[in-house]
Scaffold this motif. Structure first.
Motif, PDB file in Angstrom:
ATOM      1  N   VAL A   1       0.844  -1.196   0.001  1.00 27.18           N
ATOM      2  CA  VAL A   1      -0.030  -0.031   0.001  1.00 27.18           C
ATOM      3  C   VAL A   1       1.043   1.264   0.040  1.00 27.18           C
ATOM      4  O   VAL A   1       0.523   2.052  -0.768  1.00 27.18           O
ATOM      5  CB  VAL A   1      -1.112   0.004   1.320  1.00 27.18           C
ATOM      6  N   MET A   2       2.105   1.107   0.930  1.00 27.13           N
ATOM      7  CA  MET A   2       2.872   2.566   0.787  1.00 27.13           C
ATOM      8  C   MET A   2       3.435   2.929  -0.714  1.00 27.13           C
ATOM      9  O   MET A   2       3.587   3.839  -0.917  1.00 27.13           O
ATOM     10  CB  MET A   2       4.087   2.011   1.946  1.00 27.13           C
ATOM     11  N   ALA A   3       3.944   1.576  -1.396  1.00 25.17           N
ATOM     12  CA  ALA A   3       4.326   1.705  -2.517  1.00 25.17           C
ATOM     13  C   ALA A   3       3.658   2.364  -3.761  1.00 25.17           C
ATOM     14  O   ALA A   3       3.754   3.195  -4.616  1.00 25.17           O
ATOM     15  CB  ALA A   3       5.087   0.491  -3.033  1.00 25.17           C
ATOM     16  N   LEU A   4       2.373   1.837  -3.726  1.00 27.59           N
ATOM     17  CA  LEU A   4       1.216   2.217  -4.619  1.00 27.59           C
ATOM     18  C   LEU A   4       0.334   3.348  -4.444  1.00 27.59           C
ATOM     19  O   LEU A   4      -0.027   4.055  -5.279  1.00 27.59           O
ATOM     20  CB  LEU A   4       0.234   0.795  -4.757  1.00 27.59           C
ATOM     21  N   LEU A   5       0.091   3.658  -3.038  1.00 32.23           N
ATOM     22  CA  LEU A   5      -0.666   4.659  -2.912  1.00 32.23           C
ATOM     23  C   LEU A   5      -0.281   5.939  -3.417  1.00 32.23           C
ATOM     24  O   LEU A   5      -1.612   6.805  -3.865  1.00 32.23           O
ATOM     25  CB  LEU A   5      -1.006   4.811  -1.278  1.00 32.23           C
ATOM     26  N   PRO A   6       0.655   6.767  -3.449  1.00 31.71           N
ATOM     27  CA  PRO A   6       0.914   7.831  -4.102  1.00 31.71           C
ATOM     28  C   PRO A   6       0.731   8.061  -5.381  1.00 31.71           C
ATOM     29  O   PRO A   6       0.473   9.071  -5.957  1.00 31.71           O
ATOM     30  CB  PRO A   6       2.558   8.130  -3.832  1.00 31.71           C
TER      31      PRO A   6
ATOM     32  N   ARG B   1      -1.835   7.411  -8.973  1.00 31.86           N
ATOM     33  CA  ARG B   1      -3.006   7.297  -9.452  1.00 31.86           C
ATOM     34  C   ARG B   1      -3.274   5.756  -9.977  1.00 31.86           C
ATOM     35  O   ARG B   1      -4.113   5.054  -9.727  1.00 31.86           O
ATOM     36  CB  ARG B   1      -3.375   8.055 -10.555  1.00 31.86           C
ATOM     37  N   ARG B   2      -2.242   5.180 -10.668  1.00 30.14           N
ATOM     38  CA  ARG B   2      -2.401   3.989 -11.348  1.00 30.14           C
ATOM     39  C   ARG B   2      -2.249   2.906 -10.156  1.00 30.14           C
ATOM     40  O   ARG B   2      -2.806   1.836 -10.193  1.00 30.14           O
ATOM     41  CB  ARG B   2      -1.514   3.596 -12.462  1.00 30.14           C
ATOM     42  N   GLY B   3      -1.531   3.271  -9.276  1.00 27.61           N
ATOM     43  CA  GLY B   3      -0.997   2.513  -7.878  1.00 27.61           C
ATOM     44  C   GLY B   3      -2.438   2.316  -7.107  1.00 27.61           C
ATOM     45  O   GLY B   3      -2.782   1.178  -6.766  1.00 27.61           O
ATOM     46  N   ARG B   4      -3.058   3.521  -7.297  1.00 22.98           N
ATOM     47  CA  ARG B   4      -4.601   3.509  -6.408  1.00 22.98           C
ATOM     48  C   ARG B   4      -5.543   2.389  -7.004  1.00 22.98           C
ATOM     49  O   ARG B   4      -6.286   1.740  -6.159  1.00 22.98           O
ATOM     50  CB  ARG B   4      -4.991   4.730  -6.068  1.00 22.98           C
ATOM     51  N   TRP B   5      -5.498   2.702  -8.249  1.00 20.52           N
ATOM     52  CA  TRP B   5      -6.568   1.572  -9.189  1.00 20.52           C
ATOM     53  C   TRP B   5      -5.938   0.286  -8.852  1.00 20.52           C
ATOM     54  O   TRP B   5      -6.856  -0.636  -8.750  1.00 20.52           O
ATOM     55  CB  TRP B   5      -6.530   2.189 -10.522  1.00 20.52           C
ATOM     56  N   ALA B   6      -4.888  -0.067  -8.903  1.00 23.00           N
ATOM     57  CA  ALA B   6      -4.452  -1.609  -8.714  1.00 23.00           C
ATOM     58  C   ALA B   6      -4.750  -1.865  -7.251  1.00 23.00           C
ATOM     59  O   ALA B   6      -5.155  -3.189  -7.068  1.00 23.00           O
ATOM     60  CB  ALA B   6      -3.041  -1.625  -8.916  1.00 23.00           C
ATOM     61  N   LEU B   7      -4.615  -0.948  -6.279  1.00 23.80           N
ATOM     62  CA  LEU B   7      -5.145  -1.481  -5.025  1.00 23.80           C
ATOM     63  C   LEU B   7      -6.754  -1.864  -5.002  1.00 23.80           C
ATOM     64  O   LEU B   7      -7.021  -2.851  -4.315  1.00 23.80           O
ATOM     65  CB  LEU B   7      -4.762  -0.225  -4.019  1.00 23.80           C
ATOM     66  N   VAL B   8      -7.485  -1.005  -5.591  1.00 23.21           N
ATOM     67  CA  VAL B   8      -8.754  -1.142  -5.762  1.00 23.21           C
ATOM     68  C   VAL B   8      -9.084  -2.583  -6.344  1.00 23.21           C
ATOM     69  O   VAL B   8      -9.938  -3.351  -5.675  1.00 23.21           O
ATOM     70  CB  VAL B   8      -9.678   0.027  -6.242  1.00 23.21           C
ATOM     71  N   LEU B   9      -8.444  -2.825  -7.746  1.00 18.91           N
ATOM     72  CA  LEU B   9      -8.723  -4.052  -8.144  1.00 18.91           C
ATOM     73  C   LEU B   9      -8.255  -5.286  -7.209  1.00 18.91           C
ATOM     74  O   LEU B   9      -8.979  -6.295  -7.243  1.00 18.91           O
ATOM     75  CB  LEU B   9      -8.066  -3.917  -9.477  1.00 18.91           C
ATOM     76  N   GLY B  10      -6.934  -5.051  -6.652  1.00 19.10           N
ATOM     77  CA  GLY B  10      -6.527  -6.146  -5.888  1.00 19.10           C
ATOM     78  C   GLY B  10      -7.587  -6.512  -4.593  1.00 19.10           C
ATOM     79  O   GLY B  10      -7.719  -7.741  -4.538  1.00 19.10           O
ATOM     80  N   VAL B  11      -8.223  -5.485  -3.961  1.00 16.33           N
ATOM     81  CA  VAL B  11      -9.062  -5.613  -3.015  1.00 16.33           C
ATOM     82  C   VAL B  11     -10.294  -6.467  -3.622  1.00 16.33           C
ATOM     83  O   VAL B  11     -10.772  -7.229  -2.877  1.00 16.33           O
ATOM     84  CB  VAL B  11      -9.317  -4.470  -2.109  1.00 16.33           C
ATOM     85  N   ALA B  12     -10.819  -5.928  -4.551  1.00 13.66           N
ATOM     86  CA  ALA B  12     -11.930  -6.564  -5.161  1.00 13.66           C
ATOM     87  C   ALA B  12     -11.703  -7.903  -5.716  1.00 13.66           C
ATOM     88  O   ALA B  12     -12.571  -8.843  -5.235  1.00 13.66           O
ATOM     89  CB  ALA B  12     -12.385  -5.739  -6.406  1.00 13.66           C
ATOM     90  N   ALA B  13     -10.445  -8.420  -6.016  1.00  6.89           N
ATOM     91  CA  ALA B  13     -10.085  -9.692  -6.588  1.00  6.89           C
ATOM     92  C   ALA B  13     -10.235 -10.381  -5.314  1.00  6.89           C
ATOM     93  O   ALA B  13     -10.635 -11.770  -5.252  1.00  6.89           O
ATOM     94  CB  ALA B  13      -8.972  -9.738  -7.202  1.00  6.89           C
ATOM     95  N   LEU B  14      -9.509  -9.987  -4.410  1.00  3.49           N
ATOM     96  CA  LEU B  14      -9.312 -10.734  -3.123  1.00  3.49           C
ATOM     97  C   LEU B  14     -10.699 -11.172  -2.271  1.00  3.49           C
ATOM     98  O   LEU B  14     -11.175 -12.347  -2.230  1.00  3.49           O
ATOM     99  CB  LEU B  14      -8.551  -9.812  -2.175  1.00  3.49           C
ATOM    100  N   LEU B  15     -11.707 -10.043  -2.555  1.00  2.00           N
ATOM    101  CA  LEU B  15     -12.819 -10.452  -1.912  1.00  2.00           C
ATOM    102  C   LEU B  15     -13.732 -11.430  -2.795  1.00  2.00           C
ATOM    103  O   LEU B  15     -14.569 -12.092  -2.134  1.00  2.00           O
ATOM    104  CB  LEU B  15     -13.921  -9.141  -1.900  1.00  2.00           C
ATOM    105  N   ILE B  16     -13.659 -11.485  -4.101  1.00  2.33           N
ATOM    106  CA  ILE B  16     -14.222 -12.330  -4.943  1.00  2.33           C
ATOM    107  C   ILE B  16     -13.664 -13.717  -4.741  1.00  2.33           C
ATOM    108  O   ILE B  16     -14.321 -14.706  -4.464  1.00  2.33           O
ATOM    109  CB  ILE B  16     -14.150 -11.837  -6.491  1.00  2.33           C
TER     110      ILE B  16
END
Length: 456
Positions: free
Chosen positions: A241-246, A248-263
């Motif tokens: 999260v620290m590496a990706l959050l700053p 914009r593409r990193g934040r989208w990657a985090l959102v997609l990663g969380v969604a994939a994990l939930l699924i």
């Protein structure tokens, strides 16, 4: 003529009073019956000193309401709800520690909100505490050998502190030590990696820089030695999260990663949960598997929350009440200190209202950290300070995320002796938020700071 001081004397007095109060509140059994009352007198004196010298009781934060509700309403309820015999043994000692943590939190927030130098001092104390835990804990650790070759290496570490502390007679649990270090390590790592503390020529800045640089590898090594898989998983997620959050593409990657994990979570094989779980040895549980043990504990914890939704079952009494009321596949002689989930344990201790207050603190912290961590809201502050502030925000975000992941499988409970790091971490979060707000309105010093400078 104004004399520049390397540490604010007002802060020094409050820290001294906190230090004087700590022993009697952390280890009341070691002192006469009157000692805790004297310790509370020292804490009250600290608040009175702050009011006299700074003209305020505390620096306000966005989380004031949930914090004061937790301590002013739910903490007394949690002590009252405990069964009589367990109240003296378990609840009151935890309440003592929590009240000390409450005062520590407001000391950190108030003084770290006043100036950047005071914020660095607060960071230095945080790093020093992490360093102390990382150095002391291995000397009294109840090692669990989870990885090949670990036993030979860890058995060579001396254990002079084994059995010294009440409640940890068999040694400090590695998972608890790992969870404690997770409060600090992501922040220390972020600052060390970015070299974000400016090398000024003041003694304070040099000392804080040295403390952070020394604490980071020592805390990291101690964290690895615990072999806590849930803590290591949390650390990996926090660093990601620290590496990706700053970005914009990193934040989208985090959102997609969380969604994939939930699924994917419902389809995860049980062996995967076993691999990251950290339950006690199988022989202590009558053959219960890691996943089965946690499911059993979580089930009983949820039943306890259902039965005691508004008051909880009493602060720190789950360890005894669970064996009296709820069927669980563990011997009653086993020390089941918590529900192996921080949030479930918080509801058991403080009821659902207390859990809501704690969740509100978490949510508020995320709201405070998100703008500086994502390079938003730089305001009129200098580029150098903006960069340092961003690193601090990312490090604190990583700590918050790492510990949230860890807390799904384990817990450093409210009122535990190392829970002070939880409150210190949030103190730094909200102090950083105050510094961000004041820099954005174009004034480098807060009204609190200006008043304090007139008194020096």
């Amino acid at each position: 003529m104004r004399v520049k001081r390397w540490i604010d004397p007002n802060l020094a007095v409050e820290l001294l009073l906190l230090a004087l109060a700590a022993p009697a509140l952390y280890f009341p059994g070691w002192f006469p019956a009157w000692a805790p009352y004297a310790a509370f007198g020292a804490l009250v004196a600290g608040w009175a000193w702050r009011r006299w010298r700074l003209g305020i009781w505390y620096a306000p934060t966005p989380a004031d309401w949930p914090i004061f509700f937790l301590f002013g309403v739910m903490l007394p309820v949690a002590v009252w709800a405990a069964p009589g015999p367990l109240r003296e043994q378990y609840s009151i000692p935890r309440a003592y520690i929590l009240l000390w943590n409450f005062c520590l939190f407001w000391t950190v927030v108030t003084h770290a909100s006043r100036s950047r130098q005071s914020a660095e001092w607060a960071l230095g104390g945080f790093a020093l505490s992490a360093l102390g835990i990382a150095l002391v804990a291995p000397l009294g650790m109840n090692w669990l050998y989870k990885f090949p070759g670990a036993e030979q290496a860890l058995s060579a570490i001396p254990s002079p502190l084994l059995g010294v502390f009440q409640g940890a007679e068999s040694g400090f649990h590695p998972n608890q030590v790992a969870g404690t270090l997770l409060y600090a390590f992501p922040l220390l790592f972020a600052i060390t990696a970015a070299d974000a503390i400016h090398r000024r020529r003041t003694l304070a800045s040099r000392l804080v820089t040295w403390l952070v640089w020394v604490s980071t590898p020592v805390a990291g090594l101690a964290l690895l030695l615990t072999q806590s898989r849930s803590a290591l998983l949390g650390l990996i997620v926090g660093l990601a999260v620290m590496a990706l959050l700053p970005w914009r593409r990193g934040r989208w990657a985090l959102v997609l990663g969380v969604a994939a994990l939930l699924i994917a979570a419902p389809f995860a094989p049980p062996g995967l949960v076993d691999a990251i779980g950290d339950s006690p040895p199988v022989e202590a549980l009558g053959g219960t598997s890691t996943l089965g043990f946690r499911e059993d504990v979580w089930t009983q914890a949820i039943m306890g929350i259902y039965d005691f939704p508004f008051t909880g079952m009493g602060l720190n009494t789950f360890r005894e009440v669970v064996f009296l009321i709820y069927p669980i596949g563990v011997s009653p002689t086993y020390n089941l200190g918590h529900a192996h989930n921080f949030f479930l344990q918080t509801a058991l201790d403080f009821g659902v209202p207390g859990l809501i207050a704690v969740l509100a603190i978490y949510i508020t912290a995320v709201v405070v950290l998100y703008p500086p961590a994502t390079r938003r809201g730089e305001g009129v502050s200098s580029a150098a300070y903006g960069s340092r502030r961003r690193v601090w925000a990312l490090g604190l975000t990583g700590a918050l995320v790492a510990h949230t992941v860890y807390s799904q499988l384990d817990a450093v409970t409210m009122g535990a002796k190392t829970n002070l790091m939880w409150w210190w971490m949030f103190g730094l979060v909200f102090a950083l938020g105050n510094l961000v707000v004041f820099s954005e309105v174009g004034d480098r010093s807060t009204p609190i700071q200006a008043d304090a400078e007139r008194t020096i």
